[in-house]
Design a protein around this motif. Structure first.
Motif, PDB file in Angstrom:
ATOM      1  N   ARG A  31       0.825  -1.210   0.000  1.00  0.00           N
ATOM      2  CA  ARG A  31       0.000   0.000   0.000  1.00  0.00           C
ATOM      3  C   ARG A  31       0.858   1.259   0.000  1.00  0.00           C
ATOM      4  N   HIS A  32       2.017   1.193   0.638  1.00  0.00           N
ATOM      5  CA  HIS A  32       2.909   2.352   0.663  1.00  0.00           C
ATOM      6  C   HIS A  32       3.431   2.660  -0.737  1.00  0.00           C
ATOM      7  N   ARG A  34       1.935   1.839  -3.503  1.00  0.00           N
ATOM      8  CA  ARG A  34       0.802   2.337  -4.290  1.00  0.00           C
ATOM      9  C   ARG A  34       0.568   3.819  -4.040  1.00  0.00           C
ATOM     10  N   SER A  35       0.587   4.238  -2.784  1.00  0.00           N
ATOM     11  CA  SER A  35       0.233   5.618  -2.451  1.00  0.00           C
ATOM     12  C   SER A  35       1.366   6.607  -2.719  1.00  0.00           C
ATOM     13  N   ASP A  36       2.611   6.166  -2.517  1.00  0.00           N
ATOM     14  CA  ASP A  36       3.744   7.099  -2.602  1.00  0.00           C
ATOM     15  C   ASP A  36       4.580   6.934  -3.863  1.00  0.00           C
ATOM     16  N   SER A 218     -11.939   8.204  -6.716  1.00  0.00           N
ATOM     17  CA  SER A 218     -10.560   7.965  -7.158  1.00  0.00           C
ATOM     18  C   SER A 218     -10.198   8.892  -8.310  1.00  0.00           C
ATOM     19  N   ARG A 221      -9.513  12.327  -6.891  1.00  0.00           N
ATOM     20  CA  ARG A 221      -8.277  12.360  -6.101  1.00  0.00           C
ATOM     21  C   ARG A 221      -7.039  12.387  -6.990  1.00  0.00           C
ATOM     22  N   LYS A 222      -7.181  11.897  -8.219  1.00  0.00           N
ATOM     23  CA  LYS A 222      -6.041  11.904  -9.133  1.00  0.00           C
ATOM     24  C   LYS A 222      -5.796  13.281  -9.733  1.00  0.00           C
ATOM     25  N   ASN A 227      -7.718  17.662  -2.867  1.00  0.00           N
ATOM     26  CA  ASN A 227      -7.832  17.147  -1.503  1.00  0.00           C
ATOM     27  C   ASN A 227      -9.283  16.882  -1.143  1.00  0.00           C
ATOM     28  N   GLU A 229     -12.529  15.170  -0.016  1.00  0.00           N
ATOM     29  CA  GLU A 229     -12.810  14.081   0.917  1.00  0.00           C
ATOM     30  C   GLU A 229     -14.283  13.701   0.955  1.00  0.00           C
ATOM     31  N   ASP A 408      -8.636  -4.038  -4.257  1.00  0.00           N
ATOM     32  CA  ASP A 408      -8.376  -3.569  -2.888  1.00  0.00           C
ATOM     33  C   ASP A 408      -8.126  -4.725  -1.927  1.00  0.00           C
TER      34      ASP A 408
END
Length: 426
Positions: A31-32, A34-36, A218, A221-222, A227, A229, A408
């Motif tokens: 997951r790290h 994927r996110s970073d 999603s 967010r791209k 930001n 929410e 997921d």
């Protein structure tokens, strides 16, 4: 995988805890990345708090499972010494499948771990006039076609998520009610698993608007610097559904039945809804309502055997040509869309109201009367700060959301994917 039950001397509980800990750490690393984005093993260790030896072992296992791969060598910002070997998502080996049942079409999409489309297909079908079993036969053929395409490229199918337009309970795999299909109680997951031959991958079901909302979230967010929410997605076809994301989390309600916004009673003197009640919101904003206002009964655009995008393309052509009846119908639907939308904005105060389904396609004509009605009816200044956007996903939103849900599960538990990178997930 078999775990010891902890009842024997010799540390059964420790063995079980070790397995759970490693599964969790695999998830943390995956997951790290994927996110970073791509990171060196050393940077992953520093960011996650895991030691370097553990991260190296975890990365090696994730590579074996086809979830990560070595990327380019690069010096990371602030790092000294030799460039580090970056690791990145290996998107090609694992795919999630989403499949949708709607009133006048079936659809399927397979996405790989990176979110790229492997296969996408939609077929017109007059589902409302078919028996559930016949429809599921057709849907199973579409799903199997997608799974075969995944396998043919050396990939694994992580799971299949069905999108249904009605009340569903994901925990039991059941469809409780789909009024526009005329379907009642149906163990839809069991029915599909039987038709798919009892596959090794998981089969799930969710509400199509919920899945579309996840995909739209999603998508937002791209956007650069986004930001967002809190969103409300309105998806329109024959029926109307809503999906709500608050604080980054999908709102499902106490029994999982939230989002049936199409059945808000906004027009007491209106028509009869597919649910049997009078004046539901979808009776004045659904695609049937628009077509009734804009066309005659024998107009070809009312033919459910035509693909919905073909029908909407003709409505678009008439609107662009300045057809008075078409423009009046669009303005009327847009106003009613704003009347119901204002109720949702007053209650939920979302950052964004997203138009999906046919609302997105015809957004250029619906948006102005919608925004006007929201300004007039939302009590907070400036419409509560809510902006209205058209989703770029069109009629693919629900299937993309379904594919994302399937993927997921892999990010939460990478051990769902076998170390063999070919064939169906082990």
């Amino acid at each position: 995988m078999t775990l010891t039950d902890g009842s024997r001397p010799g540390g059964g509980v420790v063995a079980a805890d070790h397995v759970s800990l490693r599964r969790n750490n695999l998830s943390v690393v995956l997951r790290h990345v994927r996110s970073d984005g791509p990171k060196s093993r050393a940077r992953i260790a520093a960011d996650t708090g895991l030691n370097k030896a553990t991260v190296s072992s975890l990365v090696a296992e994730l590579v074996e499972r086809g979830l990560l791969r070595d990327g380019r060598a690069e010096s990371e910002r602030g790092a000294l010494g030799r460039p580090g070997q970056l690791v990145e998502l290996d998107g090609s080996a694992v795919c999630g499948v989403g499949a949708e049942i709607n009133v006048d079409y079936l659809a399927v999409t397979a996405l790989d771990l990176s979110g790229d489309t492997v296969i996408e297909r939609r077929v017109p079908l007059d589902v409302a006039h078919l028996a559930p079993g016949t429809t599921l036969d057709h849907l199973a053929e579409l799903v199997q076609h997608a799974v075969t395409a995944v396998t043919a490229r050396g990939g694994q199918t992580a799971g299949v998520t069905l999108a249904a337009p009605g009340l569903v309970q994901g925990t039991t795999g059941s469809l409780k009610l789909a009024p526009n299909l005329g379907w009642g109680e149906l163990q839809i997951v069991d029915e599909m698993r039987e038709r798919l031959g009892g596959p090794a991958y998981a089969v799930r079901v969710d509400n199509e608007a919920n899945l579309a909302a996840l995909a739209a979230y999603s998508e937002l967010r791209k956007e650069s610097g986004s930001n967002v929410e809190d969103i409300v997605l309105l998806t329109g076809a024959i029926g109307v559904g809503g999906g709500m994301v608050a604080g980054g989390h999908l709102l499902r309600g106490g029994r999982g039945f939230s989002g049936e916004v199409g059945h808000m009673p906004v027009a007491p003197a209106g028509g009869i809804c597919g649910c049997g009640r009078t004046g539901c919101w979808e009776t004045v904003v659904g695609l049937t309502a628009l077509l009734n206002k804009a066309t005659d009964a024998d107009d070809p655009v009312r033919d459910p055997s035509l693909d919905v995008e073909q029908r909407l393309a003709e409505i678009t052509r008439r609107a662009e040509a300045g057809g008075a009846r078409t423009l009046r119908a669009l303005a009327d639907v847009g106003t009613w869309l704003g009347i119901g939308g204002a109720i949702l904005v007053n209650i939920l105060n979302p950052d964004v109201l997203v138009l999906g389904g046919y609302f997105a396609v015809l957004g250029p004509w619906l948006k102005e009367p919608l925004e006007s009605a929201i300004r007039d009816r939302v009590i907070a200044p400036d419409g509560g700060g809510c902006r209205v956007v058209q989703s770029e996903l069109g009629f693919t939103a629900a299937v993309r959301g379904g594919a994302q849900i399937s993927l997921d599960q892999v990010f939460l538990d990478p051990t769902l994917i076998g170390r063999d990178a070919t064939g169906v997930a082990q």
